[in-house]
Design an enzyme around this catalytic site. Structure first.
Site, PDB file in Angstrom:
ATOM      1  N   HIS A 101       0.565  -1.499   0.050  1.00  0.00           N
ATOM      2  CA  HIS A 101       0.224   0.585   0.074  1.00  0.00           C
ATOM      3  C   HIS A 101       1.054   0.872   0.163  1.00  0.00           C
ATOM      4  O   HIS A 101       1.714   1.717   0.631  1.00  0.00           O
ATOM      5  CB  HIS A 101      -0.379   0.340   1.567  1.00  0.00           C
ATOM      6  N   ASP A 104       2.509   1.921   3.771  1.00  0.00           N
ATOM      7  CA  ASP A 104       3.207   1.007   3.685  1.00  0.00           C
ATOM      8  C   ASP A 104       4.180   1.755   3.624  1.00  0.00           C
ATOM      9  O   ASP A 104       5.684   0.849   4.398  1.00  0.00           O
ATOM     10  CB  ASP A 104       2.811  -0.748   3.844  1.00  0.00           C
TER      11      ASP A 104
END
Ligand code: XLS
Ligand code: NI
Ligand code: NI
Length: 437
Positions: A101, A104
């Site tokens: 993501h 992340d």
């Protein structure tokens, strides 16, 4: 930079007799199964969020993970350092792909512009490491569920400004996925659903979600991103009801809104079980619609009711998954993506290796067993034979569309009562599968 996993070398295939916990017993990347290397069948992928960002907290306690390379801070510097560690891990493991993501890999900034800048600063290192190792991006995605602005959802928020923010975030996430040569991009609903229908206009929310996906499809074409788009079904968590609740619901949504052909499904085991289905049911549902793209490989716990995201070790499960995938003709853009995390009690860095090695070995066994079942042929032959009445006569007329209620009535009148049904032989078939496991 010093090694993050000193003392751990490149994980090698040592065969089923090996007692080395840091070796593959079954995953032999170059071994050819059904004319294709294992590596290309599986296209294993490591997820950035669970493996490098999850502190192993749970609703009752703080994180336990020991990650000496991570200072726990939200700086870009820490994020860039983490990339080197992630690639050291994936290189030693021999995983050809990873997934992330946006949030992340890089910290969210105070403004969207700052978030974009942070992401770019980390993407530079990701690119460098991809080039150095040959590891590729299986798919990218955007985190549209952690920040408080997404409390009511992102594309299905009641607040149009939130929709706009989500669009801007996904635009950038698709751009960096494209820049990194990603093979795909995933839309997982996150908070796209509701907690109560008392405050929800479902019709409008679903239309907005469809608009959002159409805009993504348009943008993808505009920038020439050729990666596959996926939608990932999940029935609940964090919301009580998520609109993309299972494979059938996703397919129906895509069809209703003219999106079939633009997105395939990314099927996750624990989401299937939360939906009250088996993984194989979800796979077969997607395959029947020609829409299976990729899998998030994990497993749940039958005694705990939430998405525990455990590493898959059940060979019966991996056999079923690989049987469906082989019957489909294999994965192309997709892969076996370990959307899984180590247990809170497994807090040492080496546990990350044990977990992934176990998952890869379980899938390698599943692949070999499924290939053996296919080579044996009895299972496929049984299923084919079970439907043989459709190959000729009245069955063929129905399938080809030449039969009608009138013609079938006439047929039955002449023929009389059904002569005999045959046994489904479930137990016989279950025993047959166990012959190979
Ligand atoms: C959460 C989902 C998520 C997606 C990516 O349950 O599995 O991790 O795979 O957003
Ligand atoms: Ni997932
Ligand atoms: Ni999940």
């Amino acid at each position: 930079m010093a090694e993050a996993f000193p003392g751990i070398k490149r994980i090698a295939y040592e065969g089923p007799k090996s007692k080395n916990p840091l070796a593959f017993k079954h995953y032999n990347p170059d071994e050819v199964v059904e004319g294709k290397k294992m590596r290309d069948h599986m296209r294993f992928s490591v997820v950035y969020w669970h493996t490098f960002r999850n502190p192993l907290s749970d609703p009752f306690g703080v994180g336990t993970a020991i990650r000496p390379w991570d200072d726990g801070g939200n700086s870009v510097e820490n994020a860039r350092r983490r990339v080197r560690v992630a690639f050291e891990f994936m290189e030693k493991l021999g995983a050809p792909f990873y997934a992330f993501h946006d949030r992340d890999v890089a910290p969210e900034g105070a403004t969207l512009a700052e978030s974009h800048r942070n992401l770019d600063a980390v993407v530079g290192v990701l690119k460098e490491e991809q080039r150095r190792t040959g590891i590729g991006l299986l798919w990218g995605t955007a985190c549209l569920f952690a920040h408080p602005r997404y409390a009511h959802g992102a594309a299905t928020s009641c607040n149009a400004d939130v929709f706009a923010y989500a669009a801007a975030q996904v635009k950038k996430a698709i751009e960096v996925t494209h820049e990194l040569g990603g093979d795909g991009y995933v839309f997982w609903g996150g908070r796209e659903g509701y907690s109560t229908l008392l405050n929800t206009d479902m019709r409008r929310e679903l239309d907005h979600l469809a608009r959002f996906l159409h805009m993504a499809v348009d943008y993808r074409k505009k920038i020439g991103f050729r990666g596959q788009f996926y939608i990932e079904p999940k029935p609940k968590e964090p919301t009580k009801h998520q609109y993309d609740s299972d494979a059938a619901a996703c397919l129906n949504f895509l069809r209703e809104h003219g999106l079939m052909g633009h997105l395939k499904l990314n099927i996750e085991t624990n989401h299937a079980t939360l939906a009250g289905h088996t993984m194989q049911h979800e796979l077969e549902t997607a395959i029947a619609a020609g829409a299976l793209g990729s899998i998030d490989a994990n497993t749940g716990d039958t005694l705990i009711g939430w998405d525990t995201d455990q590493f898959p070790t059940d060979v019966y499960l991996t056999t079923q998954v690989m049987l469906s995938i082989l019957n489909m003709g294999g994965l192309t853009t997709g892969g076996v993506n370990f959307d899984a995390k180590v247990r809170r009690e497994s807090f040492e860095p080496v546990d990350l290796f044990h977990a992934h090695i176990g998952g890869m070995d379980a899938f390698a066994r599943g692949l070999k067993i499924a290939a053996a079942i296919r080579a044996d042929g009895r299972l496929a032959e049984f299923v084919k034979g079970r439907y043989r009445s459709w190959d000729t006569g009245v069955g063929k007329e129905v399938e080809s569309g030449s039969a009608s209620f009138e013609s079938l009535e006439e047929y039955v009148m002449a023929k009389g009562e059904i002569a005999a049904n045959e046994s489904g032989r479930q137990e016989f078939l279950e025993n047959l599968i166990n012959e190979f496991i």
